[in-house]
Design a protein around this motif. Sequence first.
Motif, PDB file in Angstrom:
ATOM      1  N   ALA A  81       0.816  -1.224   0.000  1.00 46.57           N
ATOM      2  CA  ALA A  81       0.000   0.000   0.000  1.00 46.57           C
ATOM      3  C   ALA A  81       0.845   1.268   0.000  1.00 46.57           C
ATOM      4  N   LYS A  82       2.046   1.185   0.570  1.00 47.03           N
ATOM      5  CA  LYS A  82       2.883   2.383   0.723  1.00 47.03           C
ATOM      6  C   LYS A  82       3.229   3.051  -0.615  1.00 47.03           C
ATOM      7  N   GLN A  83       3.162   2.284  -1.713  1.00 47.57           N
ATOM      8  CA  GLN A  83       3.443   2.885  -3.026  1.00 47.57           C
ATOM      9  C   GLN A  83       2.433   3.986  -3.383  1.00 47.57           C
ATOM     10  N   PHE A  84       1.255   3.960  -2.734  1.00 51.41           N
ATOM     11  CA  PHE A  84       0.208   4.948  -3.056  1.00 51.41           C
ATOM     12  C   PHE A  84       0.254   6.182  -2.167  1.00 51.41           C
ATOM     13  N   GLU A  85       1.190   6.202  -1.217  1.00 59.92           N
ATOM     14  CA  GLU A  85       1.208   7.305  -0.252  1.00 59.92           C
ATOM     15  C   GLU A  85       1.418   8.666  -0.928  1.00 59.92           C
ATOM     16  N   ASN A  86       0.801   9.672  -0.340  1.00 61.00           N
ATOM     17  CA  ASN A  86       1.044  11.061  -0.775  1.00 61.00           C
ATOM     18  C   ASN A  86       0.889  11.959   0.460  1.00 61.00           C
ATOM     19  N   LYS A  87       0.798  13.255   0.249  1.00 56.65           N
ATOM     20  CA  LYS A  87       0.739  14.184   1.395  1.00 56.65           C
ATOM     21  C   LYS A  87      -0.451  13.914   2.312  1.00 56.65           C
ATOM     22  N   THR A  88      -1.552  13.408   1.734  1.00 52.51           N
ATOM     23  CA  THR A  88      -2.766  13.216   2.541  1.00 52.51           C
ATOM     24  C   THR A  88      -3.180  11.746   2.652  1.00 52.51           C
ATOM     25  N   LEU A  89      -2.237  10.861   2.327  1.00 54.89           N
ATOM     26  CA  LEU A  89      -2.534   9.425   2.423  1.00 54.89           C
ATOM     27  C   LEU A  89      -1.319   8.696   2.981  1.00 54.89           C
ATOM     28  N   SER A  90      -1.508   8.010   4.108  1.00 58.89           N
ATOM     29  CA  SER A  90      -0.378   7.268   4.673  1.00 58.89           C
ATOM     30  C   SER A  90      -0.840   5.910   5.201  1.00 58.89           C
ATOM     31  N   PHE A  91       0.095   4.997   5.291  1.00 62.47           N
ATOM     32  CA  PHE A  91      -0.203   3.635   5.745  1.00 62.47           C
ATOM     33  C   PHE A  91       0.753   3.222   6.848  1.00 62.47           C
ATOM     34  N   LYS A  92       0.235   2.426   7.790  1.00 63.02           N
ATOM     35  CA  LYS A  92       1.124   1.925   8.843  1.00 63.02           C
ATOM     36  C   LYS A  92       0.631   0.572   9.337  1.00 63.02           C
ATOM     37  N   VAL A  93       1.576  -0.209   9.856  1.00 62.72           N
ATOM     38  CA  VAL A  93       1.222  -1.505  10.441  1.00 62.72           C
ATOM     39  C   VAL A  93       0.575  -1.232  11.796  1.00 62.72           C
ATOM     40  N   HIS A  94      -0.644  -1.740  11.984  1.00 62.83           N
ATOM     41  CA  HIS A  94      -1.327  -1.534  13.257  1.00 62.83           C
ATOM     42  C   HIS A  94      -2.241  -2.714  13.570  1.00 62.83           C
ATOM     43  N   ASP A  95      -2.136  -3.210  14.792  1.00 59.74           N
ATOM     44  CA  ASP A  95      -3.014  -4.277  15.274  1.00 59.74           C
ATOM     45  C   ASP A  95      -4.197  -3.599  15.959  1.00 59.74           C
ATOM     46  N   MET A  96      -5.420  -3.930  15.523  1.00 55.44           N
ATOM     47  CA  MET A  96      -6.626  -3.287  16.065  1.00 55.44           C
ATOM     48  C   MET A  96      -6.765  -3.456  17.572  1.00 55.44           C
ATOM     49  N   ARG A  97      -6.076  -4.464  18.121  1.00 55.79           N
ATOM     50  CA  ARG A  97      -6.173  -4.707  19.565  1.00 55.79           C
ATOM     51  C   ARG A  97      -5.328  -3.737  20.371  1.00 55.79           C
ATOM     52  N   LYS A  98      -4.487  -2.966  19.674  1.00 58.85           N
ATOM     53  CA  LYS A  98      -3.640  -1.977  20.355  1.00 58.85           C
ATOM     54  C   LYS A  98      -4.303  -0.595  20.251  1.00 58.85           C
ATOM     55  N   PRO A  99      -4.218   0.199  21.331  1.00 57.91           N
ATOM     56  CA  PRO A  99      -4.803   1.553  21.253  1.00 57.91           C
ATOM     57  C   PRO A  99      -4.081   2.419  20.217  1.00 57.91           C
ATOM     58  N   PHE A 100      -4.769   3.437  19.715  1.00 59.23           N
ATOM     59  CA  PHE A 100      -4.156   4.352  18.736  1.00 59.23           C
ATOM     60  C   PHE A 100      -3.339   5.393  19.489  1.00 59.23           C
TER      61      PHE A 100
END
Length: 241
Positions: A81-100
Amino acid sequence: MTTKDWFTEWFNTPYYHILYKNRNDHDAQLFMKNITEFLALPKSTHILDLPCGKGRHSVFLNSLGYTVTGGDLSEKSIEFAKQFENKTLSFKVHDMRKPFNKTYDSVFNLFTSFGYFEDDAEDILILKNIKNGLNKNGYFVFDFLNAKKVQANLVTKETKIVNNITFHIQREITNGFILKHISFFADGKNHSYTERVKFLDLQKMTSYFNKVGFTITNIFGDYYLNNFDSKNSNRLILVAK
């Protein structure tokens, strides 16, 4: 690997993406358009798409003018997904069980990306994390299968051939879970995976939402935002604040 974390392994394989490569993007995009218009989300809205998979919904939401963060447990999906990143779009590895570690104006949980866990407490924890990660007056959009309809129309055996791989699929509903057993021969060996999603109907989801203090504002049954009907609707879509 514990059975409850089946998704970590399966979602990281190339075969998962092969089996589902013909998923209908048109439906997904229609839903994103309809729901953002219905909620009248201003373009300044920062949306968290969780889990985001390879980012297809995040990319589309971003193309509508929103700032979007996509989070997913699968490192391979995030890498893609990181290939699509731009100024207003970012991706990160996150487990939903962990708080933001920050808050968002809206959180979207799309395409049956919930109910993976044996213990109700883990599902409730995920909803708590989402609630705590929402700004005041923020919306949570939850899109799940309609368990009652799945039960009534269960296809117990099916074969799909994709990219010359023959996938043998068996489905059953056991101990409160909808199970999908997938077996196939590829790259010189036999593989088998089981997808497990909890049998969550409107009643059970409502009790979950109430437990964490969400207020459900709308209940839809499809991506055209028609009213939910437990017999005929394809989806169970909840909007909460």
